[in-house]
Design an enzyme around this catalytic site. Structure first.
Site, PDB file in Angstrom:
ATOM      1  N   HIS A  64     -32.275 -44.506  86.931  1.00  0.00           N
ATOM      2  CA  HIS A  64     -33.083 -45.080  85.854  1.00  0.00           C
ATOM      3  C   HIS A  64     -33.071 -46.607  85.771  1.00  0.00           C
ATOM      4  O   HIS A  64     -34.021 -47.190  85.258  1.00  0.00           O
ATOM      5  CB  HIS A  64     -32.731 -44.449  84.494  1.00  0.00           C
ATOM      6  N   GLU A  68     -35.491 -51.637  87.352  1.00  0.00           N
ATOM      7  CA  GLU A  68     -35.297 -52.686  86.353  1.00  0.00           C
ATOM      8  C   GLU A  68     -34.246 -53.715  86.759  1.00  0.00           C
ATOM      9  O   GLU A  68     -34.414 -54.905  86.513  1.00  0.00           O
ATOM     10  CB  GLU A  68     -34.889 -52.016  85.029  1.00  0.00           C
ATOM     11  N   ASP A  69     -33.174 -53.264  87.401  1.00  0.00           N
ATOM     12  CA  ASP A  69     -32.018 -54.144  87.616  1.00  0.00           C
ATOM     13  C   ASP A  69     -31.679 -54.440  89.072  1.00  0.00           C
ATOM     14  O   ASP A  69     -30.665 -55.087  89.337  1.00  0.00           O
ATOM     15  CB  ASP A  69     -30.779 -53.535  86.945  1.00  0.00           C
TER      16      ASP A  69
END
Length: 178
Positions: A64, A68-69
């Site tokens: 997840h 994003e990271d």
């Protein structure tokens, strides 16, 4: 050429291995600088504890934070793990090009519009983060912890009702911080 059919267990372990590699240099902000991979693994475990057995939801939970990271792309996730897993990851991914307050505002605003599976991942993510606040990130004041709890409650408000076990876990995690 031999075609290999991966079992659900092998697919889940492949997602965990991929996430561990992508997050290998990242640490949580706690006093022990815990390896970041512990968080996505915890999110998947929370889902499993709440009765979620859909391997693609568990894979998406483990993955997840990769878009994003890390430098992971949606195309890469689709190619390696399939369209559904990528779609779920994208549903719970913040746009890092936006300011932090706008990202948080959009999380609250969009929580209720997510798919049931994405809502479960989001709830498990917030549960994991709340549980981690028992030992807050270095430099976090009581006020900042309180603000995060309020934010998590607002996001969870848009996700409740999909999985009663997750709803209870969220309440327990929140109450443990009171």
């Amino acid at each position: 050429m031999t075609m290999t059919i991966m079992t659900d267990t092998a697919r889940l372990l492949e997602a965990a291995s991929f996430a561990a590699d992508r997050h290998r240099d990242q640490r949580r902000k706690d006093v022990d600088a815990t390896p970041y991979i512990n968080h996505p693994l915890d999110v998947a475990r929370i889902l499993a504890d709440a009765g979620v057995s859909d391997v693609e939801v568990l894979m998406a939970a483990i993955l997840h934070d990769t878009i994003e990271d890390t430098k992971t792309t949606a195309e890469e996730l689709t190619e390696r793990f399939g369209e559904r897993v990528c779609s779920l990851v994208l549903e719970v991914t913040d746009d890092k090009n936006l300011p932090k307050l706008e990202r948080k505002r959009l999380q609250v605003l969009k929580a209720s519009t997510k798919s049931a599976d994405a809502k479960q991942i989001k709830m498990a993510d917030k549960i994991s983060n709340l549980r981690d606040l028992k030992t807050p990130p270095v430099g976090w004041s009581e006020a900042r912890v309180g603000a995060y709890i309020q934010f998590a409650e607002m996001v969870a408000g848009g996700c409740v009702g999909v999985n009663p076990a997750l709803d209870r876990m969220f309440d327990d995690a929140r109450m443990a911080l009171s």
